[in-house]
Design a protein around this motif. Structure first.
Motif, PDB file in Angstrom:
ATOM      1  N   ALA A 155     -11.356  -8.303 -37.403  1.00  0.00           N
ATOM      2  CA  ALA A 155     -10.597  -9.816 -37.671  1.00  0.00           C
ATOM      3  C   ALA A 155     -11.343 -10.334 -38.912  1.00  0.00           C
ATOM      4  CB  ALA A 155     -10.406 -10.570 -36.623  1.00  0.00           C
ATOM      5  N   VAL A 156     -12.631 -10.148 -38.856  1.00  0.00           N
ATOM      6  CA  VAL A 156     -13.615 -10.954 -39.837  1.00  0.00           C
ATOM      7  C   VAL A 156     -13.931  -9.964 -40.884  1.00  0.00           C
ATOM      8  CG1 VAL A 156     -15.546 -12.342 -40.610  1.00  0.00           C
ATOM      9  CG2 VAL A 156     -14.209 -12.799 -38.372  1.00  0.00           C
ATOM     10  N   PRO A 157     -13.626  -9.905 -42.338  1.00  0.00           N
ATOM     11  CA  PRO A 157     -13.977  -8.773 -43.030  1.00  0.00           C
ATOM     12  C   PRO A 157     -15.626  -8.792 -43.278  1.00  0.00           C
ATOM     13  CG  PRO A 157     -12.503 -10.293 -44.472  1.00  0.00           C
ATOM     14  CD  PRO A 157     -12.982 -10.968 -42.857  1.00  0.00           C
ATOM     15  N   PRO A 158     -16.202  -7.725 -43.619  1.00  0.00           N
ATOM     16  CA  PRO A 158     -17.615  -7.629 -43.585  1.00  0.00           C
ATOM     17  C   PRO A 158     -18.013  -8.139 -44.830  1.00  0.00           C
ATOM     18  CG  PRO A 158     -16.425  -5.591 -44.084  1.00  0.00           C
ATOM     19  CD  PRO A 158     -15.470  -6.261 -43.779  1.00  0.00           C
ATOM     20  N   GLU A 159     -19.172  -8.704 -44.583  1.00  0.00           N
ATOM     21  CA  GLU A 159     -19.652  -9.392 -45.740  1.00  0.00           C
ATOM     22  C   GLU A 159     -20.037  -8.285 -46.934  1.00  0.00           C
ATOM     23  OE1 GLU A 159     -20.872 -12.591 -46.405  1.00  0.00           O
ATOM     24  OE2 GLU A 159     -19.750 -13.095 -44.588  1.00  0.00           O
ATOM     25  N   PRO A 160     -20.069  -8.695 -48.170  1.00  0.00           N
ATOM     26  CA  PRO A 160     -20.166  -7.856 -49.342  1.00  0.00           C
ATOM     27  C   PRO A 160     -21.572  -7.378 -49.290  1.00  0.00           C
ATOM     28  CG  PRO A 160     -19.245  -9.599 -50.170  1.00  0.00           C
ATOM     29  CD  PRO A 160     -19.359  -9.957 -48.802  1.00  0.00           C
TER      30      PRO A 160
END
Length: 132
Positions: free
Chosen positions: A41-46
């Protein structure tokens, strides 16, 4: 089962394409939120491990789906799935059905087979080889 021999190139291509599309879905879920899943649901940090995994899943899936650079891409993705299994799934339980690592194991060995066998008759690699 010799009667299936004449279909082996096409069936290898189908295995490659379907596996690639299923694998690509993991990358799009991580990076783009599609299809929407609770786990991503929350994209991973770059620049994190999960972000790199999403990049490899998406880009590697696209390359495998079209059959371009099939053998090296499949080999890298096979290794990635082995690492994913031992880092993320195995510590949870010894049994894949309990640690939800079934897909990682299957992807690992399907990709390892594709790395050895090539992309099959329906691949860009095959078209490029015919032109030479």
């Amino acid at each position: 089962m010799g009667f299936l021999d004449k279909y082996s190139g096409a069936l290898l291509s189908i295995l490659r394409i379907i596996s690639a599309l299923l694998f690509m879905e993991h990358g799009t879920a991580k990076l783009l939120g599609f299809p929407a899943t609770e786990m991503f649901a929350v994209p991973p940090e770059p620049m994190t491990l999960m972000w790199f995994a999403g990049i490899l899943e998406f880009a590697g899936g696209v390359l495998l789906a079209i059959g371009l650079f099939t053998r090296p891409v499949a080999f890298v993705l096979s290794g990635m799935m082995a690492v994913a299994y031992w880092m993320a799934h195995a510590p949870q339980s010894v049994y894949p059905i309990q640690n939800q690592g079934d897909a990682a194991i299957l992807f690992c060995f399907v990709f390892l087979y594709i790395a050895a066998a090539g992309g099959g008759s329906w691949s860009v690699d095959n078209l490029l080889a015919k032109k030479k």
